[in-house]
Design a protein around this motif. Structure first.
Motif, mmCIF file in Angstrom:
data_model
loop_
_atom_site.group_PDB
_atom_site.id
_atom_site.type_symbol
_atom_site.label_atom_id
_atom_site.label_comp_id
_atom_site.label_asym_id
_atom_site.label_seq_id
_atom_site.Cartn_x
_atom_site.Cartn_y
_atom_site.Cartn_z
ATOM 1 N N ASP A 88 -47.616 -36.375 47.804
ATOM 2 C CA ASP A 88 -46.684 -36.033 48.403
ATOM 3 C C ASP A 88 -45.389 -35.575 48.099
ATOM 4 O O ASP A 88 -44.231 -35.558 49.176
ATOM 5 C CB ASP A 88 -46.200 -37.818 47.231
ATOM 6 C CG ASP A 88 -46.493 -36.926 45.437
ATOM 7 O OD1 ASP A 88 -46.657 -36.176 45.545
ATOM 8 O OD2 ASP A 88 -45.359 -37.886 44.965
ATOM 9 N N ILE A 89 -45.645 -34.477 47.307
ATOM 10 C CA ILE A 89 -44.262 -33.974 47.405
ATOM 11 C C ILE A 89 -44.643 -32.453 48.135
ATOM 12 O O ILE A 89 -43.631 -31.846 49.581
ATOM 13 C CB ILE A 89 -44.440 -33.183 45.538
ATOM 14 C CG1 ILE A 89 -43.740 -34.135 45.210
ATOM 15 C CG2 ILE A 89 -43.492 -31.965 45.522
ATOM 16 C CD1 ILE A 89 -44.105 -33.729 43.344
ATOM 17 N N TYR A 90 -45.578 -31.717 48.202
ATOM 18 C CA TYR A 90 -46.297 -31.298 49.675
ATOM 19 C C TYR A 90 -46.058 -31.353 50.506
ATOM 20 O O TYR A 90 -45.999 -29.813 50.770
ATOM 21 C CB TYR A 90 -47.781 -30.865 48.750
ATOM 22 C CG TYR A 90 -47.940 -29.350 50.194
ATOM 23 C CD1 TYR A 90 -47.912 -28.297 49.991
ATOM 24 C CD2 TYR A 90 -49.610 -29.606 51.032
ATOM 25 C CE1 TYR A 90 -48.071 -26.713 51.176
ATOM 26 C CE2 TYR A 90 -49.676 -28.945 51.345
ATOM 27 C CZ TYR A 90 -48.618 -26.972 51.688
ATOM 28 O OH TYR A 90 -49.569 -26.176 52.268
ATOM 29 N N LYS A 91 -45.691 -32.005 51.379
ATOM 30 C CA LYS A 91 -45.627 -32.658 52.473
ATOM 31 C C LYS A 91 -43.753 -32.233 52.906
ATOM 32 O O LYS A 91 -43.620 -31.773 54.285
ATOM 33 C CB LYS A 91 -45.685 -33.754 52.965
ATOM 34 C CG LYS A 91 -44.665 -34.964 52.429
ATOM 35 C CD LYS A 91 -45.441 -36.502 53.247
ATOM 36 C CE LYS A 91 -44.653 -37.139 51.356
ATOM 37 N NZ LYS A 91 -45.129 -38.780 52.239
ATOM 38 N N LEU A 92 -43.041 -32.040 51.780
ATOM 39 C CA LEU A 92 -41.645 -32.076 52.228
ATOM 40 C C LEU A 92 -41.450 -30.386 52.457
ATOM 41 O O LEU A 92 -40.766 -29.974 52.797
ATOM 42 C CB LEU A 92 -40.724 -32.589 50.797
ATOM 43 C CG LEU A 92 -40.803 -33.788 50.578
ATOM 44 C CD1 LEU A 92 -40.469 -34.378 49.278
ATOM 45 C CD2 LEU A 92 -40.654 -34.843 51.653
ATOM 46 N N TYR A 93 -42.137 -30.066 51.718
ATOM 47 C CA TYR A 93 -42.032 -27.974 51.652
ATOM 48 C C TYR A 93 -43.385 -27.211 52.584
ATOM 49 O O TYR A 93 -43.036 -26.117 52.609
ATOM 50 C CB TYR A 93 -41.252 -27.337 50.511
ATOM 51 C CG TYR A 93 -43.251 -27.420 49.144
ATOM 52 C CD1 TYR A 93 -43.869 -26.530 49.412
ATOM 53 C CD2 TYR A 93 -42.747 -28.277 48.466
ATOM 54 C CE1 TYR A 93 -44.296 -26.678 47.929
ATOM 55 C CE2 TYR A 93 -44.026 -28.615 47.624
ATOM 56 C CZ TYR A 93 -44.319 -27.906 47.068
ATOM 57 O OH TYR A 93 -45.934 -27.521 46.084
ATOM 58 N N SER A 94 -44.179 -28.037 52.424
ATOM 59 C CA SER A 94 -45.674 -27.586 53.254
ATOM 60 C C SER A 94 -45.366 -26.681 54.697
ATOM 61 O O SER A 94 -45.584 -25.503 54.565
ATOM 62 C CB SER A 94 -46.581 -28.725 54.044
ATOM 63 O OG SER A 94 -46.380 -29.527 54.794
ATOM 64 N N GLU B 143 -41.922 -27.919 37.398
ATOM 65 C CA GLU B 143 -41.686 -28.485 36.543
ATOM 66 C C GLU B 143 -41.893 -30.193 36.377
ATOM 67 O O GLU B 143 -42.954 -30.142 37.514
ATOM 68 C CB GLU B 143 -40.073 -29.199 37.361
ATOM 69 C CG GLU B 143 -39.159 -27.332 37.898
ATOM 70 C CD GLU B 143 -37.499 -27.642 37.643
ATOM 71 O OE1 GLU B 143 -37.994 -28.268 38.855
ATOM 72 O OE2 GLU B 143 -37.503 -26.721 37.553
ATOM 73 N N PRO B 144 -41.631 -30.716 35.863
ATOM 74 C CA PRO B 144 -41.909 -32.725 36.067
ATOM 75 C C PRO B 144 -41.610 -32.811 37.360
ATOM 76 O O PRO B 144 -40.523 -32.645 37.424
ATOM 77 C CB PRO B 144 -41.496 -33.375 34.325
ATOM 78 C CG PRO B 144 -40.830 -31.627 33.537
ATOM 79 C CD PRO B 144 -41.370 -30.954 34.277
ATOM 80 N N LYS B 145 -42.446 -34.282 37.527
ATOM 81 C CA LYS B 145 -42.612 -34.642 38.349
ATOM 82 C C LYS B 145 -41.003 -34.907 38.542
ATOM 83 O O LYS B 145 -40.323 -35.669 37.792
ATOM 84 C CB LYS B 145 -43.225 -35.754 39.307
ATOM 85 C CG LYS B 145 -44.479 -34.764 39.238
ATOM 86 C CD LYS B 145 -45.601 -35.733 40.387
ATOM 87 C CE LYS B 145 -47.433 -35.209 40.803
ATOM 88 N NZ LYS B 145 -48.008 -35.808 41.327
ATOM 89 N N SER B 146 -40.323 -34.956 39.815
ATOM 90 C CA SER B 146 -39.586 -35.158 39.656
ATOM 91 C C SER B 146 -38.381 -35.526 41.443
ATOM 92 O O SER B 146 -39.113 -34.923 42.238
ATOM 93 C CB SER B 146 -37.699 -34.281 39.457
ATOM 94 O OG SER B 146 -37.326 -33.212 40.303
ATOM 95 N N GLY B 147 -37.216 -36.788 41.625
ATOM 96 C CA GLY B 147 -37.257 -37.104 43.072
ATOM 97 C C GLY B 147 -36.790 -35.824 44.024
ATOM 98 O O GLY B 147 -36.869 -36.024 45.176
ATOM 99 N N ASP B 148 -36.148 -34.918 43.686
ATOM 100 C CA ASP B 148 -35.902 -33.760 44.276
ATOM 101 C C ASP B 148 -36.428 -31.947 43.823
ATOM 102 O O ASP B 148 -36.137 -31.281 44.463
ATOM 103 C CB ASP B 148 -34.313 -33.057 43.907
ATOM 104 C CG ASP B 148 -34.334 -33.095 41.959
ATOM 105 O OD1 ASP B 148 -34.747 -32.921 41.736
ATOM 106 O OD2 ASP B 148 -33.034 -32.065 42.429
ATOM 107 N N ARG B 149 -37.958 -32.074 43.722
ATOM 108 C CA ARG B 149 -38.526 -31.060 43.405
ATOM 109 C C ARG B 149 -38.816 -30.483 44.826
ATOM 110 O O ARG B 149 -39.104 -29.183 44.672
ATOM 111 C CB ARG B 149 -39.484 -31.790 42.511
ATOM 112 C CG ARG B 149 -40.795 -30.128 41.902
ATOM 113 C CD ARG B 149 -41.179 -30.157 40.960
ATOM 114 N NE ARG B 149 -42.558 -31.284 41.801
ATOM 115 C CZ ARG B 149 -43.949 -31.372 41.442
ATOM 116 N NH1 ARG B 149 -44.633 -30.843 39.952
ATOM 117 N NH2 ARG B 149 -45.092 -31.738 41.908
ATOM 118 N N GLY B 150 -39.512 -31.071 45.701
ATOM 119 C CA GLY B 150 -40.160 -30.904 46.452
ATOM 120 C C GLY B 150 -38.531 -30.439 47.666
ATOM 121 O O GLY B 150 -39.083 -29.271 48.216
ATOM 122 N N LYS B 151 -37.837 -30.559 47.686
ATOM 123 C CA LYS B 151 -36.359 -30.237 48.626
ATOM 124 C C LYS B 151 -36.120 -28.450 47.820
ATOM 125 O O LYS B 151 -35.564 -27.549 47.864
ATOM 126 C CB LYS B 151 -35.389 -31.664 48.523
ATOM 127 C CG LYS B 151 -34.183 -30.369 48.791
ATOM 128 C CD LYS B 151 -32.622 -31.862 49.058
ATOM 129 C CE LYS B 151 -31.399 -31.074 49.696
ATOM 130 N NZ LYS B 151 -31.468 -29.028 49.870
#
Length: 176
Positions: A138-144, A68-76
């Protein structure tokens, strides 16, 4: 006995924290999926097929969210979908253990589980390779952690399924 206001306040705060944490725990299965699993509780092959199907659907969701395109809640979203996937894989692994301890012949189901989990490991590694790209840092750290946890859970479940399949093949060949 006199109740101190500080004690009451501390108790209420702790109660709110516990209630909040409990409310955040969500079931990885929909109500329909849970009902479907209950209906086949006595049929290991059907139950395991459903769990593989649900895990596959969650993995499809993970891959879709990742693109998906980068969005604020993609990591969550990634984190939550990975946790749901892992929970379903854990349930699948528990079912293999439970049914095999009851001396059920699971060879057909285990072959399907081994095939599916082998694909799961490969797909998760692909997700990880995309996630580790520096542009996704930046996003990966949210779900790594959730991703690594899912990879480890599937790998362990796969090893257990292979071992159980070998044991069942050996035991049932002795009977013949």
């Amino acid at each position: 006995m006199k109740i101190r206001p500080r004690f009451v306040l501390a108790f209420l705060c702790m109660s709110l924290i516990v209630a909040s944490a409990w409310a955040q725990h969500r079931d990885p299965l929909t109500d329909k999926e849970s009902d479907d699993l209950r209906e086949v509780a006595q049929e290991p092959l059907k139950r395991m097929k459903l769990l593989v199907k649900y895990a596959t659907e969650r993995l499809d969701t993970i891959e879709r969210v990742q693109t998906e395109p980068k969005s604020g809640d993609r990591g969550k979203k990634m984190h939550d979908a990975l946790e749901d996937f892992r929970s379903i894989v854990d349930e699948l692994d528990d079912n293999v253990d439970d049914y095999s301890s009851k001396s059920s012949d699971l060879r057909k189901a285990l072959n399907e589980v081994v095939t599916a989990e082998t694909q799961f490991v490969s797909r998760l590694q692909g997700i990880k390779s995309v996630a580790e790209d520096p542009k996704n840092a930046d996003i990966y750290k949210l779900y790594s952690f959730a991703l690594q946890d899912a990879i480890e859970a599937v790998s362990l479940s796969l090893d257990d399924a292979k071992k159980t399949l070998e044991e069942q093949n050996a035991a049932l060949s002795k009977k013949k």
